[in-house]
Design an enzyme around this catalytic site. Structure first.
Site, PDB file in Angstrom:
ATOM      1  N   SER A 152       0.923  -1.410   0.427  1.00 12.90           N
ATOM      2  CA  SER A 152       0.047  -0.240  -0.237  1.00 12.90           C
ATOM      3  C   SER A 152       1.237   1.186  -0.252  1.00 12.90           C
ATOM      4  CB  SER A 152      -0.769   0.094   1.108  1.00 12.90           C
ATOM      5  OG  SER A 152      -1.902   1.137   0.783  1.00 12.90           O
ATOM      6  N   SER A 153       0.438   1.988   0.821  1.00 12.54           N
ATOM      7  CA  SER A 153       1.555   3.673   1.338  1.00 12.54           C
ATOM      8  C   SER A 153       1.042   4.366   1.605  1.00 12.54           C
ATOM      9  CB  SER A 153       1.207   4.291  -0.846  1.00 12.54           C
ATOM     10  OG  SER A 153       1.988   5.933  -0.448  1.00 12.54           O
ATOM     11  N   TYR A 166      -4.640   8.242  -5.518  1.00 12.36           N
ATOM     12  CA  TYR A 166      -4.297   7.572  -5.609  1.00 12.36           C
ATOM     13  C   TYR A 166      -3.232   6.677  -4.548  1.00 12.36           C
ATOM     14  CZ  TYR A 166       0.860   5.254  -4.528  1.00 12.36           C
ATOM     15  OH  TYR A 166       1.373   5.255  -4.152  1.00 12.36           O
ATOM     16  N   LYS A 170      -4.664   2.710  -2.207  1.00 14.34           N
ATOM     17  CA  LYS A 170      -4.394   2.456  -1.537  1.00 14.34           C
ATOM     18  C   LYS A 170      -4.337   2.222   0.325  1.00 14.34           C
ATOM     19  CE  LYS A 170      -0.421   1.735  -3.808  1.00 14.34           C
ATOM     20  NZ  LYS A 170      -0.122   0.387  -3.853  1.00 14.34           N
TER      21      LYS A 170
HETATM   22  P1  NDP Z   1       7.354   1.692  -9.684  1.00 14.47           P
HETATM   23  O1  NDP Z   1       6.809   2.383 -10.892  1.00 14.47           O
HETATM   24  O2  NDP Z   1       9.221   1.624  -9.919  1.00 14.47           O
HETATM   25  O3  NDP Z   1       7.303  -0.401 -10.611  1.00 14.47           O
HETATM   26  C1  NDP Z   1       6.308  -0.532 -10.736  1.00 14.47           C
HETATM   27  C2  NDP Z   1       6.194  -2.287 -11.037  1.00 14.47           C
HETATM   28  O4  NDP Z   1       4.961  -1.774 -11.689  1.00 14.47           O
HETATM   29  C3  NDP Z   1       6.768  -2.204 -12.175  1.00 14.47           C
HETATM   30  O5  NDP Z   1       7.412  -4.056 -12.541  1.00 14.47           O
HETATM   31  C4  NDP Z   1       5.706  -2.388 -13.355  1.00 14.47           C
HETATM   32  O6  NDP Z   1       6.397  -2.631 -14.977  1.00 14.47           O
HETATM   33  C5  NDP Z   1       4.283  -2.836 -12.618  1.00 14.47           C
HETATM   34  N1  NDP Z   1       3.275  -2.097 -13.094  1.00 14.47           N
HETATM   35  C6  NDP Z   1       2.869  -0.778 -13.626  1.00 14.47           C
HETATM   36  N2  NDP Z   1       1.643  -0.827 -15.147  1.00 14.47           N
HETATM   37  C7  NDP Z   1       1.525  -2.356 -14.459  1.00 14.47           C
HETATM   38  C8  NDP Z   1       0.627  -3.182 -14.629  1.00 14.47           C
HETATM   39  N3  NDP Z   1      -0.521  -2.460 -15.983  1.00 14.47           N
HETATM   40  N4  NDP Z   1       0.386  -4.475 -15.461  1.00 14.47           N
HETATM   41  C9  NDP Z   1       0.997  -4.986 -14.364  1.00 14.47           C
HETATM   42  N5  NDP Z   1       2.023  -4.731 -13.959  1.00 14.47           N
HETATM   43  C10 NDP Z   1       2.520  -2.560 -14.257  1.00 14.47           C
HETATM   44  O7  NDP Z   1       6.912   1.660  -8.274  1.00 14.47           O
HETATM   45  P2  NDP Z   1       8.077   0.986  -7.183  1.00 14.47           P
HETATM   46  O8  NDP Z   1       9.108   0.274  -7.044  1.00 14.47           O
HETATM   47  O9  NDP Z   1       8.089   3.158  -6.549  1.00 14.47           O
HETATM   48  O10 NDP Z   1       5.812   0.605  -6.351  1.00 14.47           O
HETATM   49  C11 NDP Z   1       5.373   0.208  -6.118  1.00 14.47           C
HETATM   50  C12 NDP Z   1       4.509  -0.150  -5.374  1.00 14.47           C
HETATM   51  O11 NDP Z   1       5.644   0.428  -3.652  1.00 14.47           O
HETATM   52  C13 NDP Z   1       4.000   0.236  -6.134  1.00 14.47           C
HETATM   53  O12 NDP Z   1       1.974  -0.231  -5.497  1.00 14.47           O
HETATM   54  C14 NDP Z   1       3.622   1.946  -5.419  1.00 14.47           C
HETATM   55  O13 NDP Z   1       1.921   2.425  -5.207  1.00 14.47           O
HETATM   56  C15 NDP Z   1       4.223   1.497  -3.946  1.00 14.47           C
HETATM   57  N6  NDP Z   1       5.080   2.451  -3.189  1.00 14.47           N
HETATM   58  C16 NDP Z   1       5.828   2.918  -3.511  1.00 14.47           C
HETATM   59  C17 NDP Z   1       6.437   4.274  -3.370  1.00 14.47           C
HETATM   60  C18 NDP Z   1       7.391   5.496  -3.720  1.00 14.47           C
HETATM   61  O14 NDP Z   1       7.833   6.811  -3.443  1.00 14.47           O
HETATM   62  N7  NDP Z   1       8.007   4.501  -4.780  1.00 14.47           N
HETATM   63  C19 NDP Z   1       5.806   4.075  -2.243  1.00 14.47           C
HETATM   64  C20 NDP Z   1       5.070   4.420  -1.330  1.00 14.47           C
HETATM   65  C21 NDP Z   1       3.843   2.587  -2.054  1.00 14.47           C
HETATM   66  P3  NDP Z   1       6.742  -2.106 -15.994  1.00 14.47           P
HETATM   67  O15 NDP Z   1       8.914  -2.134 -15.749  1.00 14.47           O
HETATM   68  O16 NDP Z   1       7.147  -3.400 -16.862  1.00 14.47           O
HETATM   69  O17 NDP Z   1       6.267  -0.575 -16.428  1.00 14.47           O
END
Ligand code: NDP
Length: 260
Positions: A152-153, A166, A170
């Site tokens: 989540s977040s 967004y 979450k």
């Molecule tokens: P990134 O944007 O770096 O990575 C997202 C990942 O999700 C990638 O592997 C991407 O695949 C995949 N993805 C995107 N769209 C789809 C889709 N339609 N179907 C399947 N897979 C998909 O995100 P983060 O690593 O930053 O975030 C990961 C999780 O952590 C998320 O749920 C985010 O909300 C949560 N989060 C992140 C924070 C942050 O500061 N980074 C803070 C709080 C929560 P592809 O590479 O192929 O596009």
């Protein structure tokens, strides 16, 4: 379990990590494999195939019996979760012990500009996607001790301007976590959520810089933002036998910025 075995405590387990091509998901997939799990990592963009291949090679190089496969799936597609499960079963057999619902997307838009399509795009991936993944994995969970971890977040419990779709998606994921924990607990499975604060990834690039600075300056632990490994360690613990008495919980992974 003796302390020396703790770092390999996922040997023999099969895990699915959605969104494993980069960012937090790639770190989680690697940490689960480092502890011995076989990992099916999903991605969706053609451009992420190389990153998946690099992750698989890195996991192969661990030489600890872990393995990884990549599965291309758009989790906004309601048919995708079943296909992810089928491909995992083909590769690793019928038992799937761990599901990490990590794939997610953000939307930065003032309320008045949010469209029905925006709402569907975020909720279909961040909320419906995990639900369909859990439904699809249910027949494959072990007799007891299955582990579901939802990413989540901290935004789930904070009012960030222009992030309503967004953040609320979450919050919904937190609600699902508690109800699934109640539903699946009878079979000895646990369901928990991890709420990261800011972590340097592609997703974070789009979040307004003042939100990041505000959180950083108010973060008790070292006044810094999180690393991918900070999050992966918490998820790996929740995926392990050692966390068996924790379910329906939301763990703030934010260096204490958000205290629940
Ligand atoms: P990134 O944007 O770096 O990575 C997202 C990942 O999700 C990638 O592997 C991407 O695949 C995949 N993805 C995107 N769209 C789809 C889709 N339609 N179907 C399947 N897979 C998909 O995100 P983060 O690593 O930053 O975030 C990961 C999780 O952590 C998320 O749920 C985010 O909300 C949560 N989060 C992140 C924070 C942050 O500061 N980074 C803070 C709080 C929560 P592809 O590479 O192929 O596009």
């Amino acid at each position: 379990m003796p302390l020396s075995n703790l770092s390999f405590n996922l040997q023999g387990k099969v895990a699915i990590v959605t969104g494993a091509s980069r960012g937090i998901g790639a770190g989680i997939a690697f940490e689960l494999a480092r502890r011995g799990a076989k990992v099916a990592g999903t991605y969706t963009s053609q451009g992420s195939e190389k990153a998946m291949d690099a992750l698989i090679a890195k996991i192969d190089n661990l030489g600890n019996g872990s393995q990884a496969i990549k599965i291309k799936a758009d989790l906004r597609d309601p048919l995708a979760p079943k296909q992810v499960i089928e491909q995992t079963v083909q590769a690793f057999g019928t038992h799937i012990d761990i599901l990490v619902n990590n794939a997610g997307a953000e939307l930065v838009k003032p309320l008045q500009d949010v469209t029905v399509e925006d709402f569907a795009s975020i909720y279909n991936l961040n909320v419906r996607g995990p639900m369909l993944m859990v439904q699809a994995v249910l027949p494959h969970l072990p007799a007891r001790g299955g582990r579901i971890v939802n990413i989540s977040s901290v935004g789930a419990r904070y009012g960030f301007k222009d992030l309503s779709v967004y953040c609320s998606s979450k919050t919904a994921l937190e609600g699902l976590t508690r109800c699934w924990a109640a539903e699946l607990g009878g079979a000895g499975h646990t369901v928990n959520a991890v709420n990261p604060g800011p972590v340097q990834t592609q997703l974070m690039e789009n979040i307004p810089k003042d939100y990041i600075e505000m959180q950083k300056s108010q973060t008790p632990v070292e006044n810094r933002i999180g690393t991918v490994d900070d999050i992966a360690q918490i998820v790996a613990w929740l995926a392990s036998e050692e966390s068996r008495w924790v379910s329906g919980q939301v763990i703030s992974a934010s260096g204490g910025w958000a205290m629940y």
